[in-house]
Design an enzyme around this catalytic site. Sequence first.
Site, PDB file in Angstrom:
ATOM      1  N   TYR A  99      49.662  40.351  81.434  1.00 55.37           N
ATOM      2  CA  TYR A  99      50.416  39.287  80.781  1.00 55.37           C
ATOM      3  C   TYR A  99      50.231  39.439  79.282  1.00 55.37           C
ATOM      4  O   TYR A  99      49.108  39.598  78.805  1.00 55.37           O
ATOM      5  CB  TYR A  99      49.909  37.920  81.246  1.00 55.37           C
ATOM      6  CG  TYR A  99      50.579  36.746  80.558  1.00 55.37           C
ATOM      7  CD1 TYR A  99      51.908  36.420  80.832  1.00 55.37           C
ATOM      8  CD2 TYR A  99      49.879  35.954  79.644  1.00 55.37           C
ATOM      9  CE1 TYR A  99      52.522  35.341  80.207  1.00 55.37           C
ATOM     10  CE2 TYR A  99      50.478  34.873  79.023  1.00 55.37           C
ATOM     11  CZ  TYR A  99      51.805  34.569  79.301  1.00 55.37           C
ATOM     12  OH  TYR A  99      52.403  33.498  78.686  1.00 55.37           O
ATOM     13  N   ASP A 148      46.462  44.938  73.834  1.00 59.81           N
ATOM     14  CA  ASP A 148      46.510  43.480  73.797  1.00 59.81           C
ATOM     15  C   ASP A 148      45.110  42.974  74.124  1.00 59.81           C
ATOM     16  O   ASP A 148      44.719  42.870  75.283  1.00 59.81           O
ATOM     17  CB  ASP A 148      47.543  42.970  74.802  1.00 59.81           C
ATOM     18  CG  ASP A 148      47.604  41.442  74.817  1.00 59.81           C
ATOM     19  OD1 ASP A 148      46.763  40.800  74.147  1.00 59.81           O
ATOM     20  OD2 ASP A 148      48.497  40.901  75.499  1.00 59.81           O
ATOM     21  N   LYS A 176      43.174  33.723  71.044  1.00 60.88           N
ATOM     22  CA  LYS A 176      42.104  32.995  71.723  1.00 60.88           C
ATOM     23  C   LYS A 176      40.829  32.862  70.866  1.00 60.88           C
ATOM     24  O   LYS A 176      40.763  31.966  70.051  1.00 60.88           O
ATOM     25  CB  LYS A 176      41.857  33.607  73.103  1.00 60.88           C
ATOM     26  CG  LYS A 176      43.149  33.470  73.946  1.00 60.88           C
ATOM     27  CD  LYS A 176      43.053  33.712  75.414  1.00 60.88           C
ATOM     28  CE  LYS A 176      44.342  33.245  76.083  1.00 60.88           C
ATOM     29  NZ  LYS A 176      45.108  34.236  76.794  1.00 60.88           N
TER      30      LYS A 176
HETATM   31  C1  LIG Z   1      46.701  34.378  76.564  1.00 63.52           C
HETATM   32  C2  LIG Z   1      47.250  35.735  76.402  1.00 63.52           C
HETATM   33  C3  LIG Z   1      48.389  35.995  75.617  1.00 63.52           C
HETATM   34  C4  LIG Z   1      49.237  34.891  75.053  1.00 63.52           C
HETATM   35  O1  LIG Z   1      48.574  34.105  74.130  1.00 63.52           O
HETATM   36  P1  LIG Z   1      49.141  32.627  73.819  1.00 63.52           P
HETATM   37  O2  LIG Z   1      48.272  32.155  72.717  1.00 63.52           O
HETATM   38  O3  LIG Z   1      49.013  31.869  75.097  1.00 63.52           O
HETATM   39  O4  LIG Z   1      50.562  32.787  73.425  1.00 63.52           O
HETATM   40  C5  LIG Z   1      48.754  37.304  75.390  1.00 63.52           C
HETATM   41  N1  LIG Z   1      48.048  38.310  75.913  1.00 63.52           N
HETATM   42  C6  LIG Z   1      46.964  38.111  76.691  1.00 63.52           C
HETATM   43  C7  LIG Z   1      46.211  39.273  77.204  1.00 63.52           C
HETATM   44  C8  LIG Z   1      46.557  36.822  76.980  1.00 63.52           C
HETATM   45  O5  LIG Z   1      45.514  36.620  77.785  1.00 63.52           O
END
Ligand SMILES: *Cc1c(COP(=O)(O)O)cnc(C)c1O
Length: 426
Positions: free
Chosen positions: A143, A238, A266
């Site tokens: 994701y 990511d 995060k």
């Molecule tokens: C949480 C997450 C996102 C998206 O971040 P948001 O702040 O919710 O938009 C993207 N990539 C990864 C791996 C994530 O865990």
Amino acid sequence: MKETSDLLFERASRYIPGGVNSPVRAGKAVGINPPFIARADGAFLWDADENEYIDYVCSWGPMILGHSHPEVVQALEESIRLGTSYGAPTEREVEMAETIIEMVPSIEMVRMVNSGTEATMSAIRLARGYTGREKIIKFDGCYHGHADSLLVTAGSGVATLGIPGSPGVPKDLASQTISLPFNHLESLDQAFQRFGPEIAAVIVEPIPGNMGVIVPQQQFLDGLSRITGEHGSLLIFDEVISGFRVAPGGAQELFGIMPDLTCLGKIIGGGLPVGAYGGKKDIMSKMAPQGDIYQAGTLSGNPLAMAAGLATLRVLRKGGVYKELEERGNSLFSDLEGAARAAGIPSVINRVGSMGTIFFTADPVTDFETAKASDQDLFKGYYRRMLEQGIYLAPSPFEASFVSTAHSQDIIQKTIACAEKAFRDL
Ligand SMILES: *Cc1c(COP(=O)(O)O)cnc(C)c1O
């Protein structure tokens, strides 16, 4: 007692789609109404009915120091008196950029945004603009936020709700995204043989956390780096979850890989809305106003978010924090595995440092297919029995549990006792 939460959920459902502002928060997959949270401290949450929970969601990753950490609270208190947003550059953004560049091995230049979604969306635009190519490769069950190009065969709430993509994503755009099985180098090789000169970037969660935690094979990550390099495509890590979580420099430090671009989020916000993307200088300098690839943000580099994020990173850089997180993560997950085994419940534990997932299956879980083969009904029973005992887990079999520095060995052992009971009753 859940009266107040249930009433709030009823009110919320009238005016907010599904009663929640992010689908992962709804208890749909586990058949509950979500508790509404009133406050948090350390490893604990309290809901609107004053029920106490030990929190393993940790706001889906950011709260690596636990809730309301004194140094973060103090930084926010000091900052709030100086105004909340200027829409102009500040010293703190420079400090943030310098800190990120010192900590994350591959980043030489960085841009702050407001969420992980913005970070990945912007990194993809940059990769396309830089290479002049349009296709991107991602991996099933990973994701990367909810941007159009990235919702194909995605993890997290998309996986939990069983949605293969999303209505509203233009077909033309989705057709530019190729999704492949994680940990399978052969399919990546084949995709590059077929589409190589069209592929702008490969984006990957180097340690996937959104189909539950998957441990990457070293040779898979090495292969990503080699193959993208050979074809002039960019490798985008990511690290919105794994960044600052598994090591000060994230998965790229742990596995010794230098991606071209990295997405963060995060933890760098310390609980406030933040994201960032960065990488090699010659690539990042294509962004406006230095270059001509456009991306902007009214609240980007927000002073409060920078204060909370910098305070969090400052604590994380003190000696011994990651060793402690590793020990706590190891205690929780190895004892959980022992408890499941003692109760005769087939389980697989996937863990890297302080993030991990228990899958109810006898077979190794190495990708989205094998994650989906785990027993989701068993998870549902386990989840509800844990919640009843005050253990707050993500309401989905396709999510990670996070341990923070506030999760003492006592708290972990209390959790294990609850798990033993849950497994016995299953
Ligand atoms: C949480 C997450 C996102 C998206 O971040 P948001 O702040 O919710 O938009 C993207 N990539 C990864 C791996 C994530 O865990």
